[in-house]
Design an enzyme around this catalytic site. Structure first.
Site, short mmCIF file in Angstrom:
data_model
loop_
_atom_site.label_atom_id
_atom_site.label_comp_id
_atom_site.label_asym_id
_atom_site.label_seq_id
_atom_site.Cartn_x
_atom_site.Cartn_y
_atom_site.Cartn_z
N LYS A 150 0.02 -0.46 7.48
CA LYS A 150 1.47 -0.55 7.29
C LYS A 150 2.18 0.74 7.72
O LYS A 150 3.19 0.71 8.40
CB LYS A 150 1.81 -0.81 5.81
CG LYS A 150 1.24 -2.09 5.25
CD LYS A 150 1.80 -2.37 3.85
CE LYS A 150 1.38 -1.37 2.79
NZ LYS A 150 -0.08 -1.34 2.52
N ARG A 183 6.24 -5.16 -4.28
CA ARG A 183 4.82 -5.42 -4.54
C ARG A 183 4.64 -6.47 -5.64
O ARG A 183 3.51 -6.84 -5.93
CB ARG A 183 4.14 -4.14 -4.99
CG ARG A 183 3.30 -3.44 -3.91
CD ARG A 183 2.78 -2.15 -4.50
NE ARG A 183 1.64 -1.57 -3.88
CZ ARG A 183 1.69 -0.60 -2.96
NH1 ARG A 183 2.84 -0.16 -2.52
NH2 ARG A 183 0.58 -0.07 -2.50
N ARG A 243 -10.02 7.48 5.84
CA ARG A 243 -8.64 7.86 6.17
C ARG A 243 -8.36 9.31 5.75
O ARG A 243 -8.73 9.74 4.67
CB ARG A 243 -7.68 6.91 5.45
CG ARG A 243 -6.22 7.26 5.67
CD ARG A 243 -5.32 6.09 5.44
NE ARG A 243 -5.09 5.79 4.04
CZ ARG A 243 -4.24 4.85 3.63
NH1 ARG A 243 -3.59 4.11 4.50
NH2 ARG A 243 -4.09 4.61 2.34
N ARG A 255 -6.47 11.28 0.49
CA ARG A 255 -5.64 10.94 -0.68
C ARG A 255 -6.53 10.67 -1.89
O ARG A 255 -7.53 9.97 -1.78
CB ARG A 255 -4.82 9.68 -0.37
CG ARG A 255 -3.54 9.97 0.36
CD ARG A 255 -2.83 8.72 0.81
NE ARG A 255 -2.74 7.66 -0.19
CZ ARG A 255 -2.04 6.53 0.00
NH1 ARG A 255 -1.41 6.34 1.15
NH2 ARG A 255 -1.99 5.61 -0.93
N ARG A 289 -6.99 -0.76 -6.35
CA ARG A 289 -5.78 -0.97 -5.53
C ARG A 289 -5.87 -2.31 -4.78
O ARG A 289 -4.88 -3.02 -4.68
CB ARG A 289 -5.62 0.18 -4.53
CG ARG A 289 -5.31 1.51 -5.23
CD ARG A 289 -5.38 2.67 -4.27
NE ARG A 289 -4.38 2.59 -3.23
CZ ARG A 289 -4.53 3.09 -2.00
NH1 ARG A 289 -5.65 3.69 -1.67
NH2 ARG A 289 -3.57 2.98 -1.13
P1 AMP Z 1 0.90 3.13 -1.08
O1 AMP Z 1 1.08 4.46 -0.42
O2 AMP Z 1 1.92 2.12 -0.65
O3 AMP Z 1 -0.51 2.63 -0.97
O4 AMP Z 1 1.18 3.37 -2.64
C1 AMP Z 1 0.41 4.28 -3.40
C2 AMP Z 1 0.58 3.99 -4.87
O5 AMP Z 1 1.96 4.14 -5.25
C3 AMP Z 1 0.21 2.58 -5.32
O6 AMP Z 1 -1.19 2.44 -5.52
C4 AMP Z 1 1.00 2.49 -6.62
O7 AMP Z 1 0.39 3.26 -7.65
C5 AMP Z 1 2.30 3.19 -6.27
N1 AMP Z 1 3.28 2.25 -5.67
C6 AMP Z 1 3.77 2.28 -4.41
N2 AMP Z 1 4.66 1.29 -4.22
C7 AMP Z 1 4.72 0.61 -5.38
C8 AMP Z 1 5.44 -0.54 -5.79
N3 AMP Z 1 6.27 -1.19 -4.96
N4 AMP Z 1 5.28 -0.98 -7.08
C9 AMP Z 1 4.46 -0.32 -7.93
N5 AMP Z 1 3.73 0.75 -7.58
C10 AMP Z 1 3.85 1.23 -6.32
#
Ligand code: AMP
Length: 214
Positions: free
Chosen positions: A13, A87, A126, A159, A170
């Protein structure tokens, strides 16, 4: 152009969003990046969100919706690509209301489809630039100098939530809460599916074709 990009963690993404930002001059709104910035700046939002990110859990809807709403309301006339938001169904419903209030309808909801095994190997390998966010992979897209960003020279990081112990959670959260949004956007006639397990360039070309600007 107003887009949403969906996909499990590791689906690409962020990579495809960056290309779309260059192509269309739209704003990249990554809820994950917003949380990570808040955490590194030790803001109140960051303190509330940190534990959820560390465990790979979703941050509660009210916190997340408030954060993204603020960004969307400050956009002016610029288009956007939402990455990592919504999400949950509740977030998607809140998003519809906000977008209506700022007269910015969604043009397309892209769903990147990638096999579970491929996701795992992408996430484990990654590495991300700690400053500009550029994404690398230790095997398939290594930086020229190990551990250093090609673009800005800053250190690359693994990360904390890309560690194997957190990845499984996740991916489960994605299946449970986010995958059902496919039918939500099907019902709005906005969803398109893109196979994300191919070369970045091919995935991007298909996205351009689907968004009608190839
Ligand atoms: P990402 O970088 O999109 O993989 O997001 C990393 C982390 O941020 C996720 O595993 C969640 O803990 C939190 N997070 C990001 N976007 C959301 C969302 N829309 N709703 C809830 N938690 C989120």
């Amino acid at each position: 152009m107003n887009l949403i990009i969906f996909g499990a963690p590791g689906a690409g993404k962020g990579t495809q969003s960056a290309k779309l930002v260059d192509q269309y001059g739209i704003k990249h709104i990554s809820s994950g990046d917003l949380f990570r910035n808040a955490i590194s700046n030790k803001t109140e939002l960051g303190l509330r969100a940190k534990g959820f990110l560390d465990r790979g859990d979703l941050v509660p809807d009210d916190i997340t919706i408030g954060m993204v709403k603020e960004v969307l309301q400050g956009l002016g006339s610029q288009g956007f690509i939402l990455d990592g938001f919504p999400r949950t169904v509740k977030q998607a419903e809140a998003l519809q209301i906000v977008l209506e209030s700022v007269s910015k309808p969604i043009d397309l909801a892209l769903f990147l489809i990638v096999d579970h095994k491929v996701l795992l190997s992408r996430l484990v390998g990654r590495r991300v630039c700690s400053k500009c966010g550029a994404v690398y992979h230790i095997d398939s897209k290594p930086p020229k100098v190990s551990g250093v960003c090609d673009l800005c020279g800053s250190p690359l990081v693994h990360r904390p939530d890309d560690q194997e112990s957190v990845i499984a959670n996740r991916l489960e959260k994605y299946q449970e809460f986010t995958a059902p949004l496919r039918s939500y956007y099907d019902n709005l006639n906005l969803s398109v599916e893109v196979r994300g397990d191919r070369e970045e360039k091919l995935v991007f070309e298909e996205i351009l074709r689907l968004s009608g600007k190839d």
